[in-house]
Scaffold this motif. Structure first.
Motif, PDB file in Angstrom:
ATOM      1  N   LYS A 284     -12.864 -52.292  -5.832  1.00  0.00           N
ATOM      2  CA  LYS A 284     -11.794 -51.339  -6.127  1.00  0.00           C
ATOM      3  C   LYS A 284     -11.291 -51.512  -7.549  1.00  0.00           C
ATOM      4  N   ASP A 285     -11.233 -52.766  -8.034  1.00  0.00           N
ATOM      5  CA  ASP A 285     -10.817 -53.000  -9.424  1.00  0.00           C
ATOM      6  C   ASP A 285     -11.794 -52.355 -10.396  1.00  0.00           C
ATOM      7  N   PHE A 286     -13.078 -52.388 -10.076  1.00  0.00           N
ATOM      8  CA  PHE A 286     -14.061 -51.737 -10.935  1.00  0.00           C
ATOM      9  C   PHE A 286     -13.838 -50.234 -11.002  1.00  0.00           C
ATOM     10  N   GLN A 287     -13.434 -49.632  -9.902  1.00  0.00           N
ATOM     11  CA  GLN A 287     -13.379 -48.177  -9.812  1.00  0.00           C
ATOM     12  C   GLN A 287     -12.087 -47.601 -10.356  1.00  0.00           C
ATOM     13  N   GLU A 288     -10.979 -48.385 -10.414  1.00  0.00           N
ATOM     14  CA  GLU A 288      -9.689 -47.834 -10.772  1.00  0.00           C
ATOM     15  C   GLU A 288      -9.326 -48.025 -12.230  1.00  0.00           C
ATOM     16  N   ILE A 289     -10.101 -48.772 -12.979  1.00  0.00           N
ATOM     17  CA  ILE A 289      -9.778 -48.994 -14.390  1.00  0.00           C
ATOM     18  C   ILE A 289     -10.297 -47.825 -15.194  1.00  0.00           C
ATOM     19  N   ASP A 290      -9.412 -47.249 -16.045  1.00  0.00           N
ATOM     20  CA  ASP A 290      -9.763 -46.030 -16.772  1.00  0.00           C
ATOM     21  C   ASP A 290     -10.781 -46.300 -17.863  1.00  0.00           C
ATOM     22  N   LYS A 291     -10.520 -47.334 -18.707  1.00  0.00           N
ATOM     23  CA  LYS A 291     -11.422 -47.643 -19.818  1.00  0.00           C
ATOM     24  C   LYS A 291     -12.050 -49.006 -19.557  1.00  0.00           C
ATOM     25  N   PRO A 292     -13.045 -49.071 -18.721  1.00  0.00           N
ATOM     26  CA  PRO A 292     -13.520 -50.371 -18.276  1.00  0.00           C
ATOM     27  C   PRO A 292     -14.354 -51.090 -19.318  1.00  0.00           C
ATOM     28  N   PHE A 293     -14.015 -52.366 -19.509  1.00  0.00           N
ATOM     29  CA  PHE A 293     -14.934 -53.341 -20.093  1.00  0.00           C
ATOM     30  C   PHE A 293     -15.383 -52.998 -21.519  1.00  0.00           C
ATOM     31  N   LYS A 294     -14.534 -52.352 -22.313  1.00  0.00           N
ATOM     32  CA  LYS A 294     -14.936 -52.060 -23.681  1.00  0.00           C
ATOM     33  C   LYS A 294     -14.414 -53.096 -24.667  1.00  0.00           C
ATOM     34  N   THR A 295     -13.302 -53.748 -24.325  1.00  0.00           N
ATOM     35  CA  THR A 295     -12.647 -54.585 -25.308  1.00  0.00           C
ATOM     36  C   THR A 295     -12.671 -56.059 -24.952  1.00  0.00           C
ATOM     37  N   HIS A 296     -12.644 -56.408 -23.671  1.00  0.00           N
ATOM     38  CA  HIS A 296     -12.513 -57.802 -23.280  1.00  0.00           C
ATOM     39  C   HIS A 296     -13.516 -58.071 -22.166  1.00  0.00           C
ATOM     40  N   VAL A 297     -14.695 -58.455 -22.521  1.00  0.00           N
ATOM     41  CA  VAL A 297     -15.767 -58.663 -21.546  1.00  0.00           C
ATOM     42  C   VAL A 297     -16.124 -60.144 -21.533  1.00  0.00           C
ATOM     43  N   THR A 298     -16.065 -60.755 -20.370  1.00  0.00           N
ATOM     44  CA  THR A 298     -16.427 -62.154 -20.207  1.00  0.00           C
ATOM     45  C   THR A 298     -17.846 -62.226 -19.664  1.00  0.00           C
ATOM     46  N   LEU A 299     -18.754 -62.750 -20.454  1.00  0.00           N
ATOM     47  CA  LEU A 299     -20.141 -62.862 -20.016  1.00  0.00           C
ATOM     48  C   LEU A 299     -20.289 -64.063 -19.101  1.00  0.00           C
ATOM     49  N   ILE A 300     -21.089 -63.924 -18.086  1.00  0.00           N
ATOM     50  CA  ILE A 300     -21.246 -64.956 -17.070  1.00  0.00           C
ATOM     51  C   ILE A 300     -22.404 -65.862 -17.451  1.00  0.00           C
ATOM     52  N   SER A 301     -22.140 -67.170 -17.425  1.00  0.00           N
ATOM     53  CA  SER A 301     -23.181 -68.185 -17.661  1.00  0.00           C
ATOM     54  C   SER A 301     -23.884 -67.988 -18.998  1.00  0.00           C
ATOM     55  N   ASP A 302     -23.126 -67.510 -19.994  1.00  0.00           N
ATOM     56  CA  ASP A 302     -23.666 -67.360 -21.360  1.00  0.00           C
ATOM     57  C   ASP A 302     -24.941 -66.530 -21.377  1.00  0.00           C
ATOM     58  N   GLN A 303     -24.945 -65.439 -20.655  1.00  0.00           N
ATOM     59  CA  GLN A 303     -26.126 -64.591 -20.648  1.00  0.00           C
ATOM     60  C   GLN A 303     -26.277 -63.900 -21.995  1.00  0.00           C
ATOM     61  N   THR A 304     -27.493 -63.627 -22.366  1.00  0.00           N
ATOM     62  CA  THR A 304     -27.770 -63.000 -23.655  1.00  0.00           C
ATOM     63  C   THR A 304     -27.818 -61.485 -23.565  1.00  0.00           C
ATOM     64  N   VAL A 305     -27.691 -60.926 -22.365  1.00  0.00           N
ATOM     65  CA  VAL A 305     -27.722 -59.481 -22.230  1.00  0.00           C
ATOM     66  C   VAL A 305     -26.424 -58.905 -22.733  1.00  0.00           C
ATOM     67  N   SER A 306     -26.412 -57.607 -22.956  1.00  0.00           N
ATOM     68  CA  SER A 306     -25.205 -56.952 -23.450  1.00  0.00           C
ATOM     69  C   SER A 306     -24.139 -56.928 -22.379  1.00  0.00           C
ATOM     70  N   GLY A 307     -22.890 -56.708 -22.825  1.00  0.00           N
ATOM     71  CA  GLY A 307     -21.786 -56.693 -21.888  1.00  0.00           C
ATOM     72  C   GLY A 307     -21.909 -55.585 -20.868  1.00  0.00           C
ATOM     73  N   ARG A 308     -22.392 -54.426 -21.284  1.00  0.00           N
ATOM     74  CA  ARG A 308     -22.502 -53.315 -20.342  1.00  0.00           C
ATOM     75  C   ARG A 308     -23.523 -53.604 -19.254  1.00  0.00           C
ATOM     76  N   GLU A 309     -24.649 -54.219 -19.611  1.00  0.00           N
ATOM     77  CA  GLU A 309     -25.643 -54.562 -18.602  1.00  0.00           C
ATOM     78  C   GLU A 309     -25.097 -55.619 -17.645  1.00  0.00           C
ATOM     79  N   THR A 310     -24.286 -56.542 -18.172  1.00  0.00           N
ATOM     80  CA  THR A 310     -23.671 -57.545 -17.308  1.00  0.00           C
ATOM     81  C   THR A 310     -22.747 -56.897 -16.292  1.00  0.00           C
TER      82      THR A 310
END
Length: 853
Positions: A640-666
């Motif tokens: 539900k948190d994913f669906q209700e945020i208007d501007k999701p994940f553009k400014t503050h993205v925490t990558l999991i386990s230091d992955q090298t993929v982009s934030g959007r793919e994460t």
């Protein structure tokens, strides 16, 4: 803000029509008040519930107000209509209905004068040509000025209320607003009688600059704050005593910007300049024999004190650096000076020279030690040259002495502690007491600078006193967290440096202990403290300390999570990990951290859900059902948190386990993992045997009452496989995940044939989903329609419960006065939107087209 009484041009007016308009506007204002009361009583008002049974939903308010203006626009004088537009716009702005105020009031008033976009204006001449052709002397021009500031105020309020961190586009919008205010103030300064427009513009400019300062953009804000100070000084009515407090606030804001930009010399020079202005005004008031000079004594004293803090902050360090001589006298340890009379050090002598009263001196110490944007639970103390560290130690030494204004100690009979007192009142009266908020600030600084000896002494005694008084529960909670997070107090037998100046250098052992928080050492105490924080639901609390402590606990849990063997009987460490995960999730939900870092909150919910799922493997049926229900609610809330945020994940993205993929793919991967976990747990819950008469629940040693999972997560979950398939709807991916999880459960029971059939269905559903995505992602944004009926909008983004559309281009020969959007779920036989389909957010509102008004 100033809102002077609206003046109407002399002349004959239609009294009956005006009274009728006033009556309808009064009814509309009552609807707004009812809507605000309902919103304040219920934290989350669903639009579907409020739209069907009342007239207070957004689309009804929009239609009502637009119908009123359309009804009376040709029946009243232009100035009377404009005055009503501004009056209702101010009312809506105060009630936080910024969208209605801007589109249905201020913009309508401005479009009668000019259709130019106010943010495209580049200089004062263009502003005068478009909006003030008759000058600033006419009452209609004053209304225009109020409308212009109203539009800026609505934009400013919308930006300040946004919970999401500001990004580059938001900063660009703020800079446009600031530049327009600069042009507006430059123009209205020509007429002294409209000084209230200048004052209101400085208030708006300060609010926007404050938002920039809070987001580490002080270098962009300092120019406009200096402009506000200059405009206040150029307007003669604003030089009076009544505006001195606001003028000193602007001076301090400029100094704060310089300090955050590490331009301390400029901060000191500007503070001295502001202090000279205050002294000049004081001399002028005395020479004129003003009757209000005694009443304004507090204003003058507080302005001089606040600017003096900036000067002291710089002088205490520069004076020490100038005293570098070849032969320096041997320093006496500070511990040996404890019994001497005040002042004992150079820092204390400077405090005595510049400030009178222990309260003022104590606040000067706090202001000097405060470092902008430095969090309390930081790892290392601030670095600096030896002279600065020596001054820091003397400042703490002076602060602790200022608390001891009684020989028997500060806390035996409350001593210097002033319960419920305000700093301004104590400074003005020249008192020697210290407010609770100031004492808490000192304790936080002691922790931040790693002055552990003073920290343990002051923090423990302060906590005991506040517990005895029974007040300030928010401060008691913070003290508990700080004491738990701090290194343990060393025993008397340990070796201590003789000179307390050496404490600022720090010890490698202390720094190492502060860097790593171990779950087995202090984890249980911290979990209990966080549960108390959430259960008390304290509103006025330092969120940064609570969040930082929670993040330290999360890092410790993350390290232990992979080392714990799940599936067996719950051990003490597993129970501690589960309790810690529950506390972390409750704190994140309590402070709405999903708007700041949705990835982190979702990962915590996922870890907690997986731990509950694994713990249910070897549990009884009732306990297993309780674990699965709780895990399912957790993952559902994360989705539900994913669906209700208007501007999701553009400014503050925490990558999991230091992955090298982009934030959007994460984000996409994490969302898919959450969906798969939700339906996998739901399928396991559906395959469990029927629950007994009294169903078991997940048992923990601790529970979170207020703000816990039972109040925040949905109570109704799908119970059977048919309900699960119905919940998936037409989403092929979700249906495939349900079939896959169902096949896995059937394999455990030996139904291989049924499982094989479900696997074949999974392959077919994945192919259909791929074809559907290909059709939906077609780019039709360049298509332009010239039909009578508007073309369908273009799909921009789509999730399981929301969709974002962009209106397609539409060529219309006639002018359009307003437009309205409608939408409905494409279910059943009726798949067309009707005029009554306004229950989705953003639908039903009537934005007015300025060209057709």
């Amino acid at each position: 803000m100033f809102r002077p009484r609206l003046k109407v041009l002399p002349g004959k007016v239609s009294g009956v029509v005006e009274l009728s308009l006033q009556q309808e506007l009064s009814d509309f204002m009552e609807q707004i008040e009812i809507c605000n009361k309902k919103t304040s009583r219920e934290k989350c008002v669903r639009l579907e519930e409020s739209a069907g049974d009342s007239d207070s939903c957004p689309h009804k308010l929009s239609e009502t107000l637009f119908a009123i203006w359309e009804k009376y626009r040709n029946r009243l004088q232009k100035q009377i209509l404009h005055s009503k537009l501004i009056e209702i716009g101010d009312f809506l702005l105060e009630c936080k209905h910024c969208y209605l105020a801007e589109t249905h009031c201020y913009s309508l008033a401005l479009c009668e004068i000019s259709s130019t976009n106010i943010f495209s204006i580049t200089d004062g001449l263009q502003l005068e040509k478009e909006f003030f052709a008759s000058g600033l002397d006419s009452p209609l021009s004053l209304l225009t000025g109020r409308a212009l500031l109203g539009v800026v105020g609505c934009r400013c309020e919308t930006l300040c209320e946004s919970k999401a961190p500001i990004d580059a586009s938001t900063i660009c919008s703020v800079m446009k607003l600031l530049k327009f205010l600069q042009i507006f103030m430059q123009y209205v300064l020509q007429v002294p009688e409209v000084f209230w427009l200048v004052y209101n513009a400085t208030v708006l400019m300060y609010g926007l600059c404050r938002m920039l300062m809070m987001n580490e953009h002080s270098a962009k804000a300092v120019e406009f704050l200096i402009w506000s100070c200059t405009c206040m000084e150029q307007s003669y009515p604003l030089l009076g005593v009544g505006f001195l407090s606001w003028r000193s606030t602007l001076y301090l804001a400029v100094c704060q910007c310089y300090i955050e930009c590490e331009m301390h010399n400029n901060a000191e020079e500007f503070a001295r300049r502001g202090l000279d202005k205050v002294h000049q005004l004081h001399e002028v008031e005395k020479s004129n024999g003003s009757a209000n000079i005694e009443k304004a004594g507090k204003t003058f004293r507080m302005a001089a004190f606040k600017l003096g803090l900036i000067i002291f902050r710089r002088a205490v360090f520069t004076k020490r650096k100038k005293q570098k001589v070849t032969m320096r006298a041997k320093k006496v340890p500070l511990k040996d000076m404890a019994e001497q009379l005040w002042p004992r050090t150079q820092t204390e002598r400077l405090l005595s020279d510049m400030f009178s009263g222990n309260t003022a001196r104590f606040l000067a110490v706090l202001e000097t030690l405060t470092i902008p944007r430095r969090r309390v639970l930081n790892v290392l103390p601030p670095s600096g040259p030896p002279e600065d560290k020596e001054v820091w130690t003397e400042l703490f030494f002076a602060a602790v002495h200022l608390l001891n204004n009684k020989s028997e100690g500060i806390f035996l009979e409350l001593g210097a502690l002033e319960i419920g007192a305000l700093n301004d009142d104590l400074v003005y009266k020249g008192c020697n007491g210290v407010s609770v908020s100031s004492l808490m600030k000192l304790i936080e600084l002691l922790y931040s600078y790693h002055e552990w000896e003073h920290f343990h002494t002051v923090a423990l005694k302060t906590r005991d006193v506040l517990r005895l008084t029974g007040t300030h529960s928010n401060h008691v909670v913070i003290l508990d967290i700080l004491i738990i997070m701090a290194p343990e107090r060393e025993t008397k037998g340990s070796t201590e440096p003789k000179n307390s100046h050496q404490s600022m250098m720090g010890k490698s052992r202390t720094v190492e202990n502060a860097q790593e928080f171990r779950l087995e050492d202090r984890g249980e105490k911290l979990v209990e403290a966080l549960h108390r924080t959430v259960s008390h639901a304290v509103s006025e609390i330092d969120s940064d300390i609570v969040i930082d402590a929670t993040l330290s606990l999360w890092r410790a849990v993350e390290r232990e999570y992979l080392n714990v063997t799940w599936g067996a009987k719950l051990t003490e460490m597993q129970e501690l990990v589960l309790a810690a995960l529950e506390a972390i999730h409750c704190v994140f939900s309590w402070r709405d951290l999903a708007y700041i870092d949705p990835v982190l909150t979702s990962v915590v919910a996922l870890y907690f859900g997986l731990a509950l799922e694994a713990s249910a493997m070897n549990s009884s049926i009732s306990m297993s059902r309780g674990y699965h229900v709780k895990a399912c609610k957790l993952v559902s809330a994360a989705l539900k948190d994913f669906q209700e945020i208007d501007k999701p994940f553009k400014t503050h993205v925490t990558l999991i386990s230091d992955q090298t993929v982009s934030g959007r793919e994460t984000i996409k991967d994490l969302h898919l993992v959450l969906v798969e976990a939700y339906y996998r747990i739901s399928v396991k819950l559906a395959h469990l045997p029927p629950e007994p008469a009294v169903s078991g629940t997940a048992r923990f040693r601790r529970d979170c009452r207020t703000g816990g999972l039972d109040q925040q997560l949905p109570l109704v979950l799908p119970r059977t496989m048919s309900e699960l398939r119905w919940e998936c709807g037409s989403c092929h991916l979700r249906r495939a995940i349900v079939c896959l999880a169902d096949a896995a459960e059937l394999m455990k029971t030996g139904a291989v044939a049924d499982a094989r059939t479900l696997m074949e269905d999974v392959v077919g559903l994945m192919r259909q989903g791929q074809q559907m995505e290909t059709r939906l992602n077609r780019d039709e944004s360049n298509c332009v329609s010239d039909n009578v009926v508007p073309p369908p909008p273009t799909l921009i983004n789509r999730s399981a419960s929301s969709a974002t559309f962009l209106p397609a281009a539409w060529i219309k020969s006639e002018l359009v006065a307003w437009y309205q959007l409608f939408a409905r779920s494409a279910e059943g036989n009726m798949v067309k939107a009707r005029f009554s389909d306004y229950h989705f957010p953003g639908t039903g509102v009537m934005p007015a087209m300025t060209a057709g008004w």
